[in-house]
Design a protein around this motif. Sequence first.
Motif, PDB file in Angstrom:
ATOM      1  N   THR A 144      54.317  70.987  15.712  1.00  0.00           N
ATOM      2  CA  THR A 144      53.460  72.149  15.455  1.00  0.00           C
ATOM      3  C   THR A 144      52.853  72.689  16.745  1.00  0.00           C
ATOM      4  O   THR A 144      52.802  73.899  16.960  1.00  0.00           O
ATOM      5  CB  THR A 144      52.350  71.785  14.447  1.00  0.00           C
ATOM      6  OG1 THR A 144      52.969  71.326  13.238  1.00  0.00           O
ATOM      7  CG2 THR A 144      51.472  72.978  14.135  1.00  0.00           C
TER       8      THR A 144
ATOM      9  N   GLU B 121      56.025  80.011  20.316  1.00  0.00           N
ATOM     10  CA  GLU B 121      55.845  81.284  19.608  1.00  0.00           C
ATOM     11  C   GLU B 121      54.964  82.236  20.414  1.00  0.00           C
ATOM     12  O   GLU B 121      55.138  83.444  20.352  1.00  0.00           O
ATOM     13  CB  GLU B 121      55.232  81.064  18.223  1.00  0.00           C
ATOM     14  CG  GLU B 121      56.206  80.608  17.171  1.00  0.00           C
ATOM     15  CD  GLU B 121      57.154  81.701  16.707  1.00  0.00           C
ATOM     16  OE1 GLU B 121      56.723  82.866  16.524  1.00  0.00           O
ATOM     17  OE2 GLU B 121      58.344  81.384  16.520  1.00  0.00           O
TER      18      GLU B 121
ATOM     19  N   GLN C 248      53.765  76.400  18.223  1.00  0.00           N
ATOM     20  CA  GLN C 248      52.723  77.383  18.521  1.00  0.00           C
ATOM     21  C   GLN C 248      52.844  77.866  19.960  1.00  0.00           C
ATOM     22  O   GLN C 248      52.757  79.058  20.239  1.00  0.00           O
ATOM     23  CB  GLN C 248      51.340  76.770  18.261  1.00  0.00           C
ATOM     24  CG  GLN C 248      50.185  77.740  18.439  1.00  0.00           C
ATOM     25  CD  GLN C 248      49.699  77.877  19.871  1.00  0.00           C
ATOM     26  OE1 GLN C 248      49.755  76.940  20.652  1.00  0.00           O
ATOM     27  NE2 GLN C 248      49.234  79.056  20.221  1.00  0.00           N
TER      28      GLN C 248
ATOM     29  N   TYR D 126      43.971  70.639  19.744  1.00  0.00           N
ATOM     30  CA  TYR D 126      44.837  71.214  18.705  1.00  0.00           C
ATOM     31  C   TYR D 126      45.761  70.135  18.146  1.00  0.00           C
ATOM     32  O   TYR D 126      45.941  70.030  16.928  1.00  0.00           O
ATOM     33  CB  TYR D 126      45.624  72.383  19.291  1.00  0.00           C
ATOM     34  CG  TYR D 126      46.527  73.094  18.310  1.00  0.00           C
ATOM     35  CD1 TYR D 126      46.045  73.528  17.081  1.00  0.00           C
ATOM     36  CD2 TYR D 126      47.855  73.344  18.620  1.00  0.00           C
ATOM     37  CE1 TYR D 126      46.873  74.195  16.191  1.00  0.00           C
ATOM     38  CE2 TYR D 126      48.688  74.004  17.734  1.00  0.00           C
ATOM     39  CZ  TYR D 126      48.195  74.421  16.523  1.00  0.00           C
ATOM     40  OH  TYR D 126      49.019  75.069  15.647  1.00  0.00           O
TER      41      TYR D 126
ATOM     42  N   THR E 225      50.714  78.443  12.590  1.00  0.00           N
ATOM     43  CA  THR E 225      50.788  78.218  14.035  1.00  0.00           C
ATOM     44  C   THR E 225      49.654  78.972  14.703  1.00  0.00           C
ATOM     45  O   THR E 225      49.846  79.631  15.721  1.00  0.00           O
ATOM     46  CB  THR E 225      52.146  78.667  14.601  1.00  0.00           C
ATOM     47  OG1 THR E 225      52.358  80.023  14.254  1.00  0.00           O
ATOM     48  CG2 THR E 225      53.272  77.802  14.087  1.00  0.00           C
TER      49      THR E 225
END
Length: 183
Positions: A134, A141, A138, A157, A179
């Motif tokens: 994850t 992305e 993120q 995070y 995300t």
Amino acid sequence: MFNFISNSNKIDTHHSTQGKGPVMSERLEDAHKITRTAAKWAAGAGLIPVPLLDVAGVSGVQIKLVNDLAKLYGIPFAKDRVKTLVATLLGGAVPSALTSGVFSLVKTVPVVGPLAGIALMPALSAASTLALGTVFIQHFEAGGTLLDFDPEKMRAYYRDEFERAKAAGPLEPAVPGDTAAAI
């Protein structure tokens, strides 16, 4: 060797046509599928009854996860760099008993050790792998690369995602496609 990458076409559709806000792109869906598959492999590696070999297996799965995500996002992969990034990220976020292999050594305690290993190691390995995936999803992305990934900034995070993955249960993303920015 196992392959986490699906063979589906990678088409980005970042906005819905019905005005309901952003929808998950196929690439993002594929990234989450890769991560869930890796989490299953990590859970399996957590079952390895040999202390420290299980930790090595989980580490290998996590390195492969980042490699497959990097490929999906078209980001050059550098194995040594990823090993360092993952170790730095997990080393400060996961309890040291897990990352140092101390927890793995609990398996050597007669009767109780193997039961504790069977009960905990696969779930923690899967949660750690889901959280790691994850975090990298993120980052990728958002347009990040392996060169600008800052494990210190992503640590909180990662911790949040690790706790979310533990609470969600084995091998289920806490919030599929979530995300949200880490920083």
